[in-house]
Design an enzyme around this catalytic site. Sequence first.
Site, PDB file in Angstrom:
ATOM      1  N   TRP B 121       0.806  -1.213   0.000  1.00 34.67           N
ATOM      2  CA  TRP B 121       0.000   0.000   0.000  1.00 34.67           C
ATOM      3  C   TRP B 121       0.841   1.265   0.000  1.00 34.67           C
ATOM      4  O   TRP B 121       1.849   1.353   0.702  1.00 34.67           O
ATOM      5  CB  TRP B 121      -0.890  -0.017   1.246  1.00 34.67           C
ATOM      6  CG  TRP B 121      -1.512   1.305   1.558  1.00 34.67           C
ATOM      7  CD1 TRP B 121      -0.928   2.352   2.228  1.00 34.67           C
ATOM      8  CD2 TRP B 121      -2.823   1.762   1.215  1.00 34.67           C
ATOM      9  NE1 TRP B 121      -1.789   3.413   2.326  1.00 34.67           N
ATOM     10  CE2 TRP B 121      -2.969   3.079   1.709  1.00 34.67           C
ATOM     11  CE3 TRP B 121      -3.899   1.174   0.541  1.00 34.67           C
ATOM     12  CZ2 TRP B 121      -4.140   3.811   1.553  1.00 34.67           C
ATOM     13  CZ3 TRP B 121      -5.068   1.911   0.391  1.00 34.67           C
ATOM     14  CH2 TRP B 121      -5.177   3.214   0.899  1.00 34.67           C
ATOM     15  N   ASP B 124      -0.169   9.180   0.609  1.00 38.70           N
ATOM     16  CA  ASP B 124       0.259  10.564   0.330  1.00 38.70           C
ATOM     17  C   ASP B 124       1.691  10.722  -0.166  1.00 38.70           C
ATOM     18  O   ASP B 124       2.612  10.146   0.400  1.00 38.70           O
ATOM     19  CB  ASP B 124       0.173  11.422   1.595  1.00 38.70           C
ATOM     20  CG  ASP B 124      -1.197  11.432   2.242  1.00 38.70           C
ATOM     21  OD1 ASP B 124      -1.353  12.172   3.230  1.00 38.70           O
ATOM     22  OD2 ASP B 124      -2.087  10.697   1.788  1.00 38.70           O
ATOM     23  N   TRP B 148      -3.961   0.425   4.154  1.00 36.89           N
ATOM     24  CA  TRP B 148      -3.277   1.429   4.970  1.00 36.89           C
ATOM     25  C   TRP B 148      -2.924   0.868   6.340  1.00 36.89           C
ATOM     26  O   TRP B 148      -3.702   0.130   6.950  1.00 36.89           O
ATOM     27  CB  TRP B 148      -4.197   2.650   5.136  1.00 36.89           C
ATOM     28  CG  TRP B 148      -3.598   3.742   5.964  1.00 36.89           C
ATOM     29  CD1 TRP B 148      -2.807   4.756   5.540  1.00 36.89           C
ATOM     30  CD2 TRP B 148      -3.728   3.909   7.392  1.00 36.89           C
ATOM     31  NE1 TRP B 148      -2.439   5.555   6.596  1.00 36.89           N
ATOM     32  CE2 TRP B 148      -2.986   5.065   7.738  1.00 36.89           C
ATOM     33  CE3 TRP B 148      -4.397   3.205   8.396  1.00 36.89           C
ATOM     34  CZ2 TRP B 148      -2.888   5.523   9.043  1.00 36.89           C
ATOM     35  CZ3 TRP B 148      -4.299   3.667   9.705  1.00 36.89           C
ATOM     36  CH2 TRP B 148      -3.547   4.818  10.017  1.00 36.89           C
TER      37      TRP B 148
END
Lengths: 163, 629
Positions: B121, B124, B148
């Site tokens: 994963w 940002d 996440w």
Amino acid sequence: MKKMVVVMMIMMVMVMVSEASMIEQTCKETPDFNLCVSLLDSDPRGSSADTSGLALILVDKIKGLATKTLKEINSLYKKRPELKQALDECSRRYKTILKADVPEAIEAISKGVPKFGEDGVIDAGVEAAVCEGEFKGKSPLTSLTKSMQKVSNVTRAIVRMLL
Amino acid sequence: MASSESLLPVTSQHDPLSESSSNSIPETRRGKPIHLVVYSGFLLIALYITLIVTHTRPVRTKGANDEKTAASRARLAGVSEKSNDHIWKISDDREGEAFAWNNTMLSWQRTAFHFQPEKNWMNDPDGPLFYKGWYHFFYQYNPNAAVWGDIVWGHAVSKDLIHWLHLPFAMVPDQWYDANGVWTGSATFLDDGSIVMLYTGSTDKFVQVQNLAYPEDPNDPLLLKWTKFSGNPVLEPPPGIGDKDFRDPTTAWKTSDGKWRITIGSKINRTGISLVYDTVDFKTYEKHDILLHHVPNTGMWECVDFYPVSKTKHHGLDTSVNGPDVRHIVKASMDDTRIDHFAIGTYYDSNGTWVPDNPSIDVGISTGLRYDYGKFYASKTFYDQHKGRRILWGWIGESDSEAADVQKGWSSVQAIPRTVVLDKKTRKNLIQWPVKEIESLRLRSKKFHKKIGPGTVVPVDVGPADQIDIEADCETSGGATLRGALGPFGFSILADQSLSEQTLVYFYVTKGKDSKLKTFFCTDTSKSTMANDVVKPVYGSFVPVLKGEKLTMRILVDHSIVEGFGQGGRTCITSRVYPTKAIYGATKLFLFNNAIDATVTASFKVWQMNSAFIHPYSSVDDLVVPSST
């Protein structure tokens, strides 16, 4: 004075009434008030939890329901061997709920980035729906998958309150 | 559980016979009224307390109903719907076949020239910068799963923003102040050219704090190792700000009195805000009492970005530039809706505030400006001093199920980095365009000039069609002179021969009462796949078309990601697509015109795109000279 004691007791009762309705207040803002209240009331942590805590209780219910459903899937392999392909897909989907969705939701809600918790919770409902669809209308798991979708909807609503 | 009905009034010890007498002598009963008053007083206080306790939790209006309203308002405005809504329909409109992803379908989804780690994963972008000949990219990464969690800073370098080389993690959660996550941050170049990095840490007690880090060895062009400041954290949530509402510090800019200034997004109740801090050494800070800006009802502002753009020049500006030629952009990622919004306005350095040019489309307003009207979040710009550009990174998550992500072993990509400038002609929007270096991936091309009548779909023969770059301009002729719509017309991409799966990227022109044409640029993924466990939205937005301009679009197709640019980048739409049939050799390209009576003339070029061959760095890579642009 006896009267003062009685009045004090009334006040305490009123405060108790208002604390229990924190769950009610929260559940009013979800798509299934009764389900929400029954899940949270039945849990000892419910009465003293904040919104974040209530969300985590429900994620725990998702976890429990997924575990239960996987057990049922496993028992169906012997009873309904003709359903193997669908059961395989369901098994994969429900394992995702336990291994990916639930841990993601717990970490995100605890750490204050609830949007990832929302993702995990929504996905639990998606995986349940996909599993149900595998049986083309003749599912032996309908009540379990429908439960998961309902719990997912309610949990999502509460997680969104944290955004 | 007691209810109010069961509460019996306390009876004062009075003689029941007294109630029946109408004219009792007042003097004998003087004591009782006072008891009643005291009792009612307590009861009122208890009731009041109950009322306060039950109403301190703000009544949430953001429930399912509000989402539907937001979605329909969005539909009216022609902008993208909150994509999550679509997932809810799965169990209701099952389009038939039960469906299971196989590894062939899943492995096709991996992109060829978009940045993504080898597995797991990503979210940002962090601290992008150019230093000693290398572009650096850091990113939120989970080393353990395709969802996440357990977040560390991944790291990669490139000479050209396209050919990336993976490096070891830059930072991991090894201190109490980032034990629960090394989260998003930004880089600042000091006057002497050295780098400081500010980032958010989730502490061992789940508090969000800001920390300072810097390269361990400034002579290492790869910036492999980072040192965390021994005095961390440098900022903790201030009074009035929640412990979990304080994250994503920006790049700093110089104030007119020589200090550095940063801004950090947060919220107060439902108002999105941006806090301001000044510092000289990045270790101690003065918090401003006034916010940079705030907008009610927008929720938490994540990944705030703040930077200048030139009104007249075509190059980018360093973050500290200010002056009469400059406008300032405030951008924030809206936690509630997963949409990145920005607005253009004026910055007042003397008190660290910013005011939008048009408050009706302020930051976070649903009808306001977005970098991208599709899937695009947590974006961040940086000033590229190497080529004088402002470059935008954007995180593109998946739109499929997590089971598929777990099965394929990865989740998320980054958009191709885009240059960002103010639109000189309209001055009311930004223009984004994929960095020119991407053209180095272009292989053979084919040029087309086609005139297609209303209601037609024509195949475009380009060979493989899942790794292509399309540049097109279109003109319409004929069509309703009365009120009506022209189009939609555009490309059907990632389509199979029978068009059972197709993604449509198109223009849609309407003619209003005033005969003014209004153009929309859209991407329709509703028929992109037979799979029923993915989100398939229709994205779109109004795109400004000035007099005399042809309609132009550019489309980057890279397996499961499509980036569309309308009118030279005035309106951009990124989408994720997961076909089950239109994969590998079966992927086709079509041109279509669904107008009722207008003919479309399209001139376009389609390039096959090479892979960027993103791989782990090895010393051999230092010797490779990239193709120049």
